[in-house]
Design an enzyme around this catalytic site. Structure first.
Site, PDB file in Angstrom:
ATOM      1  N   GLY A 176      14.663   1.379  -0.806  1.00  0.00           N
ATOM      2  CA  GLY A 176      14.234   2.492   0.030  1.00  0.00           C
ATOM      3  C   GLY A 176      15.344   2.990   0.944  1.00  0.00           C
ATOM      4  O   GLY A 176      16.536   2.787   0.666  1.00  0.00           O
ATOM      5  N   ASP A 190       5.609   4.272  -0.831  1.00  0.00           N
ATOM      6  CA  ASP A 190       5.153   5.177   0.227  1.00  0.00           C
ATOM      7  C   ASP A 190       5.489   6.640  -0.082  1.00  0.00           C
ATOM      8  O   ASP A 190       4.962   7.542   0.556  1.00  0.00           O
ATOM      9  CB  ASP A 190       5.811   4.801   1.564  1.00  0.00           C
ATOM     10  CG  ASP A 190       5.303   3.467   2.083  1.00  0.00           C
ATOM     11  OD1 ASP A 190       4.429   2.883   1.434  1.00  0.00           O
ATOM     12  OD2 ASP A 190       5.798   3.012   3.123  1.00  0.00           O
ATOM     13  N   TYR A 228      -1.172  -5.270  -1.374  1.00  0.00           N
ATOM     14  CA  TYR A 228      -0.186  -5.881  -2.271  1.00  0.00           C
ATOM     15  C   TYR A 228      -0.593  -5.754  -3.734  1.00  0.00           C
ATOM     16  O   TYR A 228       0.251  -5.781  -4.626  1.00  0.00           O
ATOM     17  CB  TYR A 228       0.055  -7.342  -1.882  1.00  0.00           C
ATOM     18  CG  TYR A 228       0.719  -7.453  -0.525  1.00  0.00           C
ATOM     19  CD1 TYR A 228       2.037  -7.064  -0.350  1.00  0.00           C
ATOM     20  CD2 TYR A 228       0.014  -7.896   0.594  1.00  0.00           C
ATOM     21  CE1 TYR A 228       2.643  -7.118   0.894  1.00  0.00           C
ATOM     22  CE2 TYR A 228       0.615  -7.960   1.842  1.00  0.00           C
ATOM     23  CZ  TYR A 228       1.931  -7.567   1.988  1.00  0.00           C
ATOM     24  OH  TYR A 228       2.532  -7.610   3.211  1.00  0.00           O
ATOM     25  N   ILE A 274      -1.844  -3.138  -5.122  1.00  0.00           N
ATOM     26  CA  ILE A 274      -1.505  -1.844  -5.722  1.00  0.00           C
ATOM     27  C   ILE A 274       0.001  -1.655  -5.905  1.00  0.00           C
ATOM     28  O   ILE A 274       0.433  -0.807  -6.662  1.00  0.00           O
ATOM     29  CB  ILE A 274      -2.113  -0.635  -4.968  1.00  0.00           C
ATOM     30  CG1 ILE A 274      -1.456  -0.427  -3.628  1.00  0.00           C
ATOM     31  CG2 ILE A 274      -3.612  -0.734  -4.829  1.00  0.00           C
ATOM     32  CD1 ILE A 274      -1.560   1.016  -3.202  1.00  0.00           C
TER      33      ILE A 274
HETATM   34  N1  ATP Z   1      21.394   0.650   8.254  1.00  0.00           N
HETATM   35  C1  ATP Z   1      21.507  -0.335   7.358  1.00  0.00           C
HETATM   36  N2  ATP Z   1      22.730  -0.717   6.938  1.00  0.00           N
HETATM   37  C2  ATP Z   1      22.866  -1.690   6.020  1.00  0.00           C
HETATM   38  N3  ATP Z   1      21.830  -2.349   5.464  1.00  0.00           N
HETATM   39  C3  ATP Z   1      20.595  -2.015   5.842  1.00  0.00           C
HETATM   40  C4  ATP Z   1      20.358  -0.996   6.793  1.00  0.00           C
HETATM   41  N4  ATP Z   1      19.030  -0.880   6.965  1.00  0.00           N
HETATM   42  C5  ATP Z   1      18.460  -1.804   6.149  1.00  0.00           C
HETATM   43  N5  ATP Z   1      19.392  -2.484   5.470  1.00  0.00           N
HETATM   44  C6  ATP Z   1      19.180  -3.552   4.499  1.00  0.00           C
HETATM   45  O1  ATP Z   1      18.532  -3.011   3.354  1.00  0.00           O
HETATM   46  C7  ATP Z   1      17.596  -3.945   2.834  1.00  0.00           C
HETATM   47  C8  ATP Z   1      16.265  -3.301   2.657  1.00  0.00           C
HETATM   48  O2  ATP Z   1      15.852  -2.650   3.857  1.00  0.00           O
HETATM   49  P1  ATP Z   1      14.314  -2.503   4.234  1.00  0.00           P
HETATM   50  O3  ATP Z   1      13.685  -3.851   4.285  1.00  0.00           O
HETATM   51  O4  ATP Z   1      14.209  -1.641   5.419  1.00  0.00           O
HETATM   52  O5  ATP Z   1      13.674  -1.831   2.948  1.00  0.00           O
HETATM   53  P2  ATP Z   1      13.832  -0.377   2.360  1.00  0.00           P
HETATM   54  O6  ATP Z   1      15.024  -0.302   1.518  1.00  0.00           O
HETATM   55  O7  ATP Z   1      13.741   0.627   3.467  1.00  0.00           O
HETATM   56  O8  ATP Z   1      12.574  -0.322   1.420  1.00  0.00           O
HETATM   57  P3  ATP Z   1      11.016  -0.249   1.818  1.00  0.00           P
HETATM   58  O9  ATP Z   1      10.611   1.148   1.534  1.00  0.00           O
HETATM   59  O10 ATP Z   1      10.393  -1.212   0.924  1.00  0.00           O
HETATM   60  O11 ATP Z   1      10.871  -0.614   3.263  1.00  0.00           O
HETATM   61  C9  ATP Z   1      17.582  -5.141   3.778  1.00  0.00           C
HETATM   62  O12 ATP Z   1      18.326  -6.176   3.212  1.00  0.00           O
HETATM   63  C10 ATP Z   1      18.229  -4.616   5.038  1.00  0.00           C
HETATM   64  O13 ATP Z   1      18.942  -5.614   5.736  1.00  0.00           O
HETATM   65  O1  F6P Z   2       4.804  -6.789   3.804  1.00  0.00           O
HETATM   66  P1  F6P Z   2       6.107  -6.301   3.267  1.00  0.00           P
HETATM   67  O2  F6P Z   2       6.424  -6.860   1.941  1.00  0.00           O
HETATM   68  O3  F6P Z   2       7.233  -6.450   4.233  1.00  0.00           O
HETATM   69  O4  F6P Z   2       5.970  -4.745   2.976  1.00  0.00           O
HETATM   70  C1  F6P Z   2       5.121  -3.877   3.635  1.00  0.00           C
HETATM   71  C2  F6P Z   2       5.684  -2.492   3.653  1.00  0.00           C
HETATM   72  O5  F6P Z   2       6.347  -2.173   2.477  1.00  0.00           O
HETATM   73  C3  F6P Z   2       6.001  -0.874   2.047  1.00  0.00           C
HETATM   74  O6  F6P Z   2       5.257  -0.992   0.884  1.00  0.00           O
HETATM   75  C4  F6P Z   2       7.242  -0.071   1.762  1.00  0.00           C
HETATM   76  O7  F6P Z   2       7.911  -0.648   0.705  1.00  0.00           O
HETATM   77  C5  F6P Z   2       5.200  -0.266   3.166  1.00  0.00           C
HETATM   78  O8  F6P Z   2       4.203   0.581   2.735  1.00  0.00           O
HETATM   79  C6  F6P Z   2       4.654  -1.471   3.851  1.00  0.00           C
HETATM   80  O9  F6P Z   2       4.473  -1.244   5.215  1.00  0.00           O
END
Ligand code: ATP
Ligand code: F6P
Length: 467
Positions: free
Chosen positions: A221, A252, A404, A406
């Site tokens: 993401g 999302d 979880y 879905i």
């Molecule tokens: N600004 C950033 N710079 C470098 N790494 C990052 C940054 N923000 C998040 N990460 C890293 O990216 C990975 C995923 O981030 P995060 O858990 O926020 O999920 P996401 O990619 O936004 O997906 P989701 O939609 O599931 O939340 C983690 O390992 C986190 O440490």
């Molecule tokens: O409980 P977890 O695995 O950290 O993920 C929950 C979050 O991940 C998401 O599915 C985004 O990937 C959000 O909708 C939700 O808030």
């Protein structure tokens, strides 16, 4: 006598109507003020993050001078003629009376000239953040495209457990081959595992250098993409010859610029069985059955709204974009009461991020810094019970949280096809030498997208007043 009575009745009716209108206006004004506040908050957040991006020297992404070396692919349409690449117009909507800058994205697809010699290519694939249907499909298709479409001779490393897997000795990388990925698309989740938190740029680049990796595919993401862009920049800085491609993932559907994210449709479909269950429970459990289904959606209600409209069985849908009004003429509790009185039961879908204006924001965060959410589903269950009790009746409220369930389903056929297009085009892009880009469907065409721009305006929200 009759005349006086009818005048009194008319007067009373008019005054009742007036107080109804005033009351309605009052609640509308409150709702407007709340919407305004949220809009201002969002605007100030965006300008702060724009300023932060400027300070950190991120490219503004509005111009591109050299298509073969840059990492930004947002183009001025007037300049397109200079390049021999097909582009897709991005903002095709025109507001009457408002001048709009025309932007376009580079169209994804195979290129005639390859930047990398397939003989020398070693690649790595990593999945980060929450799960999403289709992750295995993307891993499979990237691997197959590298070996089948381009005939690379090197290795494809599967990084285990998210970014940490680049350097955690407990989770060494695995080798991905056409055979080992053959059947993985039938399973939900990711064969590589995923995680939140843990991003050590230096160690990640060390791994890339030591394994002579020239292509990195990052599936995740907005957080993951921020990380991907940092890796791209650091590789440029260190003079490492690496192409970094992001493939946006989130159920999302809140990654900006793209028509939809992969896995979203599969999740909306998977939510249908939970809504059907809620309807059965609500309609069979007396008295006054109410079924509540909580769906994911941290800051946007795309899944909740799409699942609601797709089911046709939902009486009330609560999303983060619209402040919740509990009582009063526009309140959701009286609305549910009326639905139950009319039909005998009611079904509610609530997005997990809804209702922060009532419950307050949590100060806790997960390992990646995403803020935790208050328990809106449980709150609504309590509020409905109390409201019915106040009306002198009891409600039978059944609360279902399939969150979880879905997002762990395998991709459906539509998402399978989409994942294939995204993965193949990510490989086409890197093989041609592009780096620091993401890939996604834009106006129904697969495009290469600028990561800094994409993450700047993500997460996006629905427009509740939109068409
Ligand atoms: N600004 C950033 N710079 C470098 N790494 C990052 C940054 N923000 C998040 N990460 C890293 O990216 C990975 C995923 O981030 P995060 O858990 O926020 O999920 P996401 O990619 O936004 O997906 P989701 O939609 O599931 O939340 C983690 O390992 C986190 O440490
Ligand atoms: O409980 P977890 O695995 O950290 O993920 C929950 C979050 O991940 C998401 O599915 C985004 O990937 C959000 O909708 C939700 O808030």
């Amino acid at each position: 006598m009759l005349g006086i009575d009818s005048k009194a009745v008319a007067l009373a009716t008019a005054s009742a109507a007036l107080s109804f209108v005033l009351c309605k206006r009052h609640f509308e004004r409150l709702a407007d003020a709340e919407r305004r506040r949220r809009y201002e908050d969002r605007k100030s957040f965006k300008s702060k993050s724009d300023a932060a991006a400027k300070e950190r020297g991120l490219p503004s992404g509005t111009k591109l001078d050299d298509v073969t070396t840059g990492g930004v692919y947002l183009w001025d349409v007037e300049r397109l003629g200079r390049y021999e690449h097909e582009c897709i117009l991005a903002n095709i909507r025109r507001h009457p009376g408002r001048a709009e800058a025309t932007r376009a994205y580079l169209r994804a697809g195979p290129r005639q000239k390859l930047h990398f010699n397939p003989v020398d290519v070693n690649a790595a694939i990593v999945t980060c953040g929450g799960l999403c249907p289709g992750l295995n499909n993307v891993i499979r298709e990237v691997t197959r495209s590298l070996y089948h479409l381009y005939g690379i001779k090197g290795k494809v490393y599967g990084i285990v457990g998210g970014y940490k897997g680049f350097y955690d000795p407990n989770t060494p990388p695995i080798n991905l081959s056409v055979d080992s990925v053959e059947n993985i698309h039938h399973e939900g989740g990711t064969i590589l595992g995923s995680s939140r938190g843990g991003f050590e740029l230096d160690k990640i680049c060390e791994f890339i250098k030591s394994k002579k990796i020239s292509q990195l595919y990052v599936i995740g993401g907005d957080g993951t993409h921020r990380g991907a862009f940092s890796i791209h920049e650091e590789c440029m800085e260190r003079g490492l010859h690496v192409a970094v491609a992001g493939i946006p993932k989130t159920i999302d559907n809140d990654v900006d610029y793209i028509d939809r994210s992969f896995g979203f449709i599969s999740s909306v479909e998977a939510a249908q069985s939970a809504i059907r269950a809620a309807k059965v429970e609500a309609s069979c459990n007396l008295p006054n059955g109410v079924g509540i289904v909580k769906l994911m959606g941290r800051s946007s209600g795309f899944i909740a709204a799409h699942a609601t409209l797709g089911s046709g069985d939902v009486d009330l849908c609560l999303v983060p974009e619209v402040p919740i009004v509990l009582e009063g003429s526009t309140g959701c509790l009286p609305h549910l009461w009326r639905r139950v009185k009319k039909n005998g039961y009611a079904v509610v879908v609530v997005a997990e991020g809804a209702g922060e204006e009532i419950l307050g924001e949590s100060s806790e965060t997960d390992a990646s810094g995403n803020k935790k959410l208050p328990q809106i589903g449980e709150f609504m269950k309590k509020a409905i019970n109390e409201y019915f009790h106040k009306q002198g009746e009891e409600a039978t409220v059944k609360y279902i949280d399939p969150s979880y369930m879905i997002r762990s389903v395998p991709a459906n056929a539509t998402d399978t096809l989409y994942c294939m297009q995204l993965a193949q085009n990510a490989v086409h892009g890197t093989m041609a030498g592009f780096t620091g880009f993401s890939v996604g469907l834009c106006n129904n065409k697969t495009c290469l997208l600028p990561i800094p721009e994409m993450v700047l305006t993500s997460p996006r929200q629905m427009n509740p007043q939109g068409r």
